[in-house]
Design a protein around this motif. Sequence first.
Motif, PDB file in Angstrom:
ATOM      1  N   VAL A  44      22.205 -18.652  53.437  1.00  0.00           N
ATOM      2  CA  VAL A  44      22.860 -19.781  53.770  1.00  0.00           C
ATOM      3  C   VAL A  44      24.527 -18.649  54.722  1.00  0.00           C
ATOM      4  CG1 VAL A  44      23.043 -21.454  52.742  1.00  0.00           C
ATOM      5  CG2 VAL A  44      24.871 -19.799  51.358  1.00  0.00           C
ATOM      6  N   VAL A  45      24.980 -19.595  55.474  1.00  0.00           N
ATOM      7  CA  VAL A  45      26.157 -18.263  56.125  1.00  0.00           C
ATOM      8  C   VAL A  45      27.566 -19.596  55.011  1.00  0.00           C
ATOM      9  CG1 VAL A  45      27.183 -17.720  58.665  1.00  0.00           C
ATOM     10  CG2 VAL A  45      24.853 -18.023  58.343  1.00  0.00           C
ATOM     11  N   VAL A  46      28.302 -18.539  54.748  1.00  0.00           N
ATOM     12  CA  VAL A  46      29.527 -18.572  54.233  1.00  0.00           C
ATOM     13  C   VAL A  46      31.055 -18.332  54.848  1.00  0.00           C
ATOM     14  CG1 VAL A  46      30.720 -18.901  52.078  1.00  0.00           C
ATOM     15  CG2 VAL A  46      28.639 -18.790  51.774  1.00  0.00           C
ATOM     16  N   ARG A  47      31.654 -19.703  55.163  1.00  0.00           N
ATOM     17  CA  ARG A  47      32.802 -19.146  56.089  1.00  0.00           C
ATOM     18  C   ARG A  47      33.839 -18.972  54.574  1.00  0.00           C
ATOM     19  NH1 ARG A  47      37.258 -22.203  57.923  1.00  0.00           N
ATOM     20  NH2 ARG A  47      35.855 -24.252  57.513  1.00  0.00           N
TER      21      ARG A  47
ATOM     22  N   GLY B 139      33.915 -20.740  49.449  1.00  0.00           N
ATOM     23  CA  GLY B 139      33.822 -20.858  50.795  1.00  0.00           C
ATOM     24  C   GLY B 139      33.220 -21.873  51.253  1.00  0.00           C
ATOM     25  N   MET B 140      32.798 -22.277  52.897  1.00  0.00           N
ATOM     26  CA  MET B 140      32.221 -23.255  52.697  1.00  0.00           C
ATOM     27  C   MET B 140      30.701 -22.908  53.559  1.00  0.00           C
ATOM     28  SD  MET B 140      33.347 -26.209  55.681  1.00  0.00           S
ATOM     29  CE  MET B 140      33.073 -24.871  57.703  1.00  0.00           C
ATOM     30  N   VAL B 141      29.674 -23.449  53.297  1.00  0.00           N
ATOM     31  CA  VAL B 141      28.336 -23.375  54.078  1.00  0.00           C
ATOM     32  C   VAL B 141      29.071 -23.501  55.752  1.00  0.00           C
ATOM     33  CG1 VAL B 141      26.223 -24.061  53.841  1.00  0.00           C
ATOM     34  CG2 VAL B 141      27.372 -23.444  51.754  1.00  0.00           C
ATOM     35  N   GLU B 142      28.445 -22.960  56.368  1.00  0.00           N
ATOM     36  CA  GLU B 142      28.338 -23.305  57.863  1.00  0.00           C
ATOM     37  C   GLU B 142      26.805 -23.791  58.395  1.00  0.00           C
ATOM     38  OE1 GLU B 142      32.778 -21.130  60.485  1.00  0.00           O
ATOM     39  OE2 GLU B 142      30.787 -19.755  59.873  1.00  0.00           O
ATOM     40  N   GLU B 143      26.232 -22.488  58.087  1.00  0.00           N
ATOM     41  CA  GLU B 143      24.542 -22.667  57.611  1.00  0.00           C
ATOM     42  C   GLU B 143      24.341 -22.575  56.717  1.00  0.00           C
ATOM     43  OE1 GLU B 143      23.485 -20.037  60.993  1.00  0.00           O
ATOM     44  OE2 GLU B 143      25.252 -19.138  62.161  1.00  0.00           O
ATOM     45  N   GLY B 144      22.681 -23.065  56.626  1.00  0.00           N
ATOM     46  CA  GLY B 144      21.853 -23.441  55.726  1.00  0.00           C
ATOM     47  C   GLY B 144      20.756 -24.418  55.224  1.00  0.00           C
ATOM     48  N   PRO B 145      20.856 -24.742  54.376  1.00  0.00           N
ATOM     49  CA  PRO B 145      19.918 -26.110  54.138  1.00  0.00           C
ATOM     50  C   PRO B 145      20.882 -27.263  54.758  1.00  0.00           C
ATOM     51  CG  PRO B 145      19.089 -24.417  52.188  1.00  0.00           C
ATOM     52  CD  PRO B 145      20.303 -23.641  53.440  1.00  0.00           C
TER      53      PRO B 145
ATOM     54  N   LEU C 188      23.263 -27.948  52.022  1.00  0.00           N
ATOM     55  CA  LEU C 188      24.564 -27.037  51.675  1.00  0.00           C
ATOM     56  C   LEU C 188      25.666 -27.092  52.752  1.00  0.00           C
ATOM     57  CD1 LEU C 188      22.786 -24.741  49.786  1.00  0.00           C
ATOM     58  CD2 LEU C 188      24.423 -26.589  48.675  1.00  0.00           C
ATOM     59  N   VAL C 189      25.375 -27.318  54.119  1.00  0.00           N
ATOM     60  CA  VAL C 189      25.822 -27.257  55.297  1.00  0.00           C
ATOM     61  C   VAL C 189      27.478 -27.999  54.983  1.00  0.00           C
ATOM     62  CG1 VAL C 189      26.332 -27.499  57.651  1.00  0.00           C
ATOM     63  CG2 VAL C 189      24.498 -26.147  57.165  1.00  0.00           C
ATOM     64  N   GLY C 190      27.994 -27.363  55.136  1.00  0.00           N
ATOM     65  CA  GLY C 190      29.939 -28.250  54.691  1.00  0.00           C
ATOM     66  C   GLY C 190      30.593 -28.326  53.355  1.00  0.00           C
ATOM     67  N   ARG C 191      29.862 -28.482  52.859  1.00  0.00           N
ATOM     68  CA  ARG C 191      29.685 -28.080  51.126  1.00  0.00           C
ATOM     69  C   ARG C 191      30.861 -26.425  50.752  1.00  0.00           C
ATOM     70  NH1 ARG C 191      26.986 -31.719  48.280  1.00  0.00           N
ATOM     71  NH2 ARG C 191      28.580 -30.830  46.711  1.00  0.00           N
ATOM     72  N   THR C 192      31.475 -27.286  50.132  1.00  0.00           N
ATOM     73  CA  THR C 192      32.710 -25.966  49.679  1.00  0.00           C
ATOM     74  C   THR C 192      31.812 -25.392  48.564  1.00  0.00           C
ATOM     75  OG1 THR C 192      34.393 -26.652  50.541  1.00  0.00           O
ATOM     76  CG2 THR C 192      34.577 -25.503  48.307  1.00  0.00           C
ATOM     77  N   VAL C 193      31.388 -24.203  48.232  1.00  0.00           N
ATOM     78  CA  VAL C 193      30.819 -23.233  47.307  1.00  0.00           C
ATOM     79  C   VAL C 193      31.467 -22.076  47.045  1.00  0.00           C
ATOM     80  CG1 VAL C 193      28.689 -24.355  48.406  1.00  0.00           C
ATOM     81  CG2 VAL C 193      29.541 -21.741  48.658  1.00  0.00           C
TER      82      VAL C 193
ATOM     83  N   VAL D 274      30.727 -26.806  44.476  1.00  0.00           N
ATOM     84  CA  VAL D 274      32.377 -26.601  43.619  1.00  0.00           C
ATOM     85  C   VAL D 274      32.546 -28.193  43.679  1.00  0.00           C
ATOM     86  CG1 VAL D 274      34.677 -26.072  43.512  1.00  0.00           C
ATOM     87  CG2 VAL D 274      33.497 -24.732  44.537  1.00  0.00           C
ATOM     88  N   PRO D 275      31.801 -29.066  42.663  1.00  0.00           N
ATOM     89  CA  PRO D 275      32.616 -30.457  42.535  1.00  0.00           C
ATOM     90  C   PRO D 275      33.346 -31.186  42.854  1.00  0.00           C
ATOM     91  CG  PRO D 275      32.686 -29.532  40.087  1.00  0.00           C
ATOM     92  CD  PRO D 275      32.455 -27.903  41.466  1.00  0.00           C
ATOM     93  N   GLU D 276      33.946 -32.493  43.856  1.00  0.00           N
ATOM     94  CA  GLU D 276      34.048 -32.662  44.835  1.00  0.00           C
ATOM     95  C   GLU D 276      35.864 -32.868  44.228  1.00  0.00           C
ATOM     96  OE1 GLU D 276      33.154 -36.102  46.865  1.00  0.00           O
ATOM     97  OE2 GLU D 276      31.275 -35.218  48.008  1.00  0.00           O
TER      98      GLU D 276
END
Length: 327
Positions: free
Chosen positions: A31-34, A82-88, A91-96, A116-118
């Motif tokens: 995953v790429v995380v921002r 961070g937020m996942v920008e690329e990956g499965p 996970l994309v768009g999820r906060t992790v 991270v839970p919503e």
Amino acid sequence: MNRTARAFWLSSPGEGELREVTLPEPGEGDVVVRSLYSGVSRGTETLVFRGGVPQSQYAAMRAPFQEGEFPAPVKYGYLSVGMVEEGPATLVGRTVFCLYPHQTRYVVPASAVTVVPETVPAERAVLAGTVETAVNALWDAAPLVGDRIAVVGGGMVGCSVAALLARFPGVRLQLVDADPNRAEVAKALGVPFAAPENAQGDCDLVVHASATEQGLARSLELLRPEGTVLELSWYGDRRIALPLGEAFHSRRLVVRSSQVGTVSPARSGSRTYADRLALALDLLTDPALDALVTGESAFEELPDVLPKLASGQIPALCHRVRYADTP
């Protein structure tokens, strides 16, 4: 996609800098995380910053995604949200949350991030690593309903432990610290506060997290006969004197260590590291834990902020780092 990032490096003990880095091409399952936020754990990270990791502990103290070697140059840290920008796609768009150093973007295996839970704001999720330490400590300590407990040391770890213990039914709990300013944090957590000289004794359990010789000695004094001090402090290269004469033996006192690097033996057969971290994130739904974040600055300010944290000029518990791309 931008394949460069900036990272905070300890260039030499007591001095840090921002460096531009080139990200590796993500592979299958990465995953790429921002980065949105990261946290500075004032105890451990400032010890690393001043070069206080003993050589015998270089391997044990490595962070999961550390680069470089102690004492320096080294890229160190482990509280990143961070937020996942690329990956499965799941996970994309999820906060992790990830145990990654302070860096604007990074590439890691998808298995290294925890969603991270919503119900948990990204700003609060930087506390996950410290709450995980508290979970492991309480697995080690195994407090019982109705116990008399003191937490000595109102830093980030001590306050996290106290916050979790406040949920135990029937417990007589107190947070003990020499700094009267910690009383406000204790109040926000719903925990009674006491100065060391006024703390209630006859404790079944004392959790020590002040990283001071005086705090550890006072912890022993607060115990009932056959009581236990759970030692959470990390002293680095400092030698600590412990009063094992006097009534230590006649009262059959216990000093036990706890460390987050391994899952507590009490749960290692039934819980994984991932289970422990997921539990810590679930516990962060409590807004009272926001009291543990006592400072914030921009990522670009880290080279100036870390020396102030290390010297105590900024008296933070958890110092939160905000990244430029944070919405």
